[in-house]
Write an enzyme that holds these catalytic residues in place. Structure first.
Site, mmCIF file in Angstrom:
data_model
loop_
_atom_site.group_PDB
_atom_site.id
_atom_site.type_symbol
_atom_site.label_atom_id
_atom_site.label_comp_id
_atom_site.label_asym_id
_atom_site.label_seq_id
_atom_site.Cartn_x
_atom_site.Cartn_y
_atom_site.Cartn_z
ATOM 1 N N ASP A 16 0.823 -1.217 0.000
ATOM 2 C CA ASP A 16 0.000 0.000 0.000
ATOM 3 C C ASP A 16 0.863 1.275 0.000
ATOM 4 O O ASP A 16 1.973 1.282 0.529
ATOM 5 C CB ASP A 16 -0.905 -0.016 1.246
ATOM 6 C CG ASP A 16 -2.025 0.998 1.144
ATOM 7 O OD1 ASP A 16 -2.410 1.363 0.019
ATOM 8 O OD2 ASP A 16 -2.518 1.432 2.202
ATOM 9 N N HIS A 33 2.123 3.173 -9.018
ATOM 10 C CA HIS A 33 1.985 1.728 -9.259
ATOM 11 C C HIS A 33 3.184 1.221 -10.070
ATOM 12 O O HIS A 33 3.720 0.159 -9.804
ATOM 13 C CB HIS A 33 0.683 1.422 -10.012
ATOM 14 C CG HIS A 33 -0.547 1.845 -9.271
ATOM 15 N ND1 HIS A 33 -0.738 1.572 -7.935
ATOM 16 C CD2 HIS A 33 -1.652 2.533 -9.663
ATOM 17 C CE1 HIS A 33 -1.913 2.066 -7.547
ATOM 18 N NE2 HIS A 33 -2.473 2.665 -8.577
ATOM 19 N N LEU A 127 9.992 -20.954 -3.750
ATOM 20 C CA LEU A 127 9.056 -20.062 -3.052
ATOM 21 C C LEU A 127 7.747 -20.014 -3.839
ATOM 22 O O LEU A 127 7.768 -20.000 -5.069
ATOM 23 C CB LEU A 127 9.669 -18.659 -2.949
ATOM 24 C CG LEU A 127 8.831 -17.568 -2.272
ATOM 25 C CD1 LEU A 127 9.730 -16.644 -1.441
ATOM 26 C CD2 LEU A 127 8.065 -16.712 -3.265
HETATM 27 C C1 IPE Z 1 -5.457 -2.727 -0.154
HETATM 28 O O1 IPE Z 1 -5.127 -1.402 -0.244
HETATM 29 C C2 IPE Z 1 -5.473 -3.357 -1.522
HETATM 30 C C3 IPE Z 1 -4.180 -3.538 -2.172
HETATM 31 C C4 IPE Z 1 -3.022 -3.191 -1.709
HETATM 32 C C5 IPE Z 1 -4.244 -4.183 -3.455
HETATM 33 P P1 IPE Z 1 -6.238 -0.246 -0.391
HETATM 34 O O2 IPE Z 1 -5.487 1.003 -0.532
HETATM 35 O O3 IPE Z 1 -7.192 -0.602 -1.452
HETATM 36 O O4 IPE Z 1 -6.984 -0.341 1.009
HETATM 37 P P2 IPE Z 1 -7.786 0.785 1.800
HETATM 38 O O5 IPE Z 1 -8.810 1.324 0.852
HETATM 39 O O6 IPE Z 1 -6.800 1.822 2.214
HETATM 40 O O7 IPE Z 1 -8.354 0.080 2.982
HETATM 41 C C1 IPE Z 2 -1.684 0.204 -3.307
HETATM 42 O O1 IPE Z 2 -1.444 1.561 -3.381
HETATM 43 C C2 IPE Z 2 -1.797 -0.420 -4.660
HETATM 44 C C3 IPE Z 2 -3.146 -0.878 -5.017
HETATM 45 C C4 IPE Z 2 -4.246 -0.791 -4.296
HETATM 46 C C5 IPE Z 2 -3.269 -1.487 -6.325
HETATM 47 P P1 IPE Z 2 -2.644 2.587 -3.387
HETATM 48 O O2 IPE Z 2 -3.042 2.839 -4.794
HETATM 49 O O3 IPE Z 2 -3.728 2.134 -2.481
HETATM 50 O O4 IPE Z 2 -1.941 3.892 -2.800
HETATM 51 P P2 IPE Z 2 -2.493 4.884 -1.703
HETATM 52 O O5 IPE Z 2 -2.957 4.055 -0.546
HETATM 53 O O6 IPE Z 2 -3.635 5.617 -2.348
HETATM 54 O O7 IPE Z 2 -1.352 5.752 -1.363
HETATM 55 MG MG MG Z 3 -4.125 2.390 -0.522
#
Ligand code: IPE
Ligand code: IPE
Ligand code: MG
Length: 236
Positions: A16, A33, A127
């Protein structure tokens, strides 16, 4: 003498913070990303070196469809390209790729890329990398319960004989180990519907680093934190 470090066999990772990483730099979320993609491969490489046996990576959740159509489109196309460009190297490294998620809504081209990667790497033993794409923990349990109910109706399973082991057989990947260490980057302290069944006795490590800034060194730090914990599994 230094204390022996306990290596978690299975690490679940909520990757995240990509969006915030990009925002900090005045870039579009998709640039985050893009920057985060390489990090997963560095982490997998380091995990092999540390002796970790299984990694579950949260790449796209069943809730991520709520994002803008542009971001969803980018993430779909991106998962596909990423698998295509990385799978040979992962194969050489002895990584077995395994997909966890719901086929509904997921782009057909992403599913076929995931299936090809699974086929190519199915004999690998170093793994296991569970790519969680269109994955939701509640969805997984619902899907398992629905299939189990069908088998009860068919007379294959007796409702009174259902145990945890029975339900486990209906999860996306029944052979998966329980999660030992649940790692989330970005400073958020929540699970966001990731592997609830498998993480019921996991140790949670939350790191205050945005995913694109994650490094093998920080993975080692997380393992050290994990290693300090006392796991009891309900015993005294
Ligand atoms: C969880 O992160 C999903 C992934 C990392 C793929 P999100 O960014 O979607 O989660 P919330 O919305 O902060 O809970
Ligand atoms: C996690 O990073 C990646 C995915 C959910 C695919 P985010 O896109 O949730 O990034 P933040 O949380 O908005 O910074
Ligand atoms: Mg996020």
């Amino acid at each position: 003498m230094a204390k022996k470090i306990e290596i978690p066999q299975h690490i679940a990772i909520v990757m995240d913070g990509n969006g915030r990483w990009a925002k900090d730099r005045g870039l579009p979320r998709t640039a985050g990303h893009q920057a985060g993609e390489k990090v997963l491969f560095d982490i997998v490489e380091a995990a092999i070196e540390f002796g970790v046996k299984e990694i579950s990576a949260y790449a796209f959740s069943t809730e991520n469809w709520k994002r803008s159509p542009e971001e969803v489109k980018f993430l779909m196309g991106y998962s596909r390209e990423m698998l295509r460009t990385r799978r040979d190297r992962l194969n050489e490294m002895g990584v077995k790729i395994n997909w966890l998620g719901r086929p509904q809504r997921l782009w057909k081209s992403v599913i076929s890329e995931l299936e090809e990667a699974e086929e190519l790497t199915k004999k690998n033993k170093k793994l296991t990398l569970n790519m969680c794409v269109n994955y939701g923990g509640r969805a997984e349990i619902v899907d398992a319960a629905a299939e189990l109910a069908r088998d009860v109706k068919r007379g294959k399973v007796k409702a009174d004989a259902i145990t945890e082991k029975t339900l486990e057989k209906y999860l996306y990947s029944p052979k998966m180990r329980d999660v030992d260490m649940f790692l989330r980057s970005s400073g958020e302290q929540r699970t966001s519907n990731f592997l609830p069944w498998q993480s019921s006795y996991a140790e949670f490590v939350f790191m205050d680093v945005l995913w694109p800034d994650m490094t093998p060194k920080l993975l080692w730090k997380a393992i050290e934190i994990y290693s300090e914990r006392e796991r009891r599994f309900g015993s005294a």
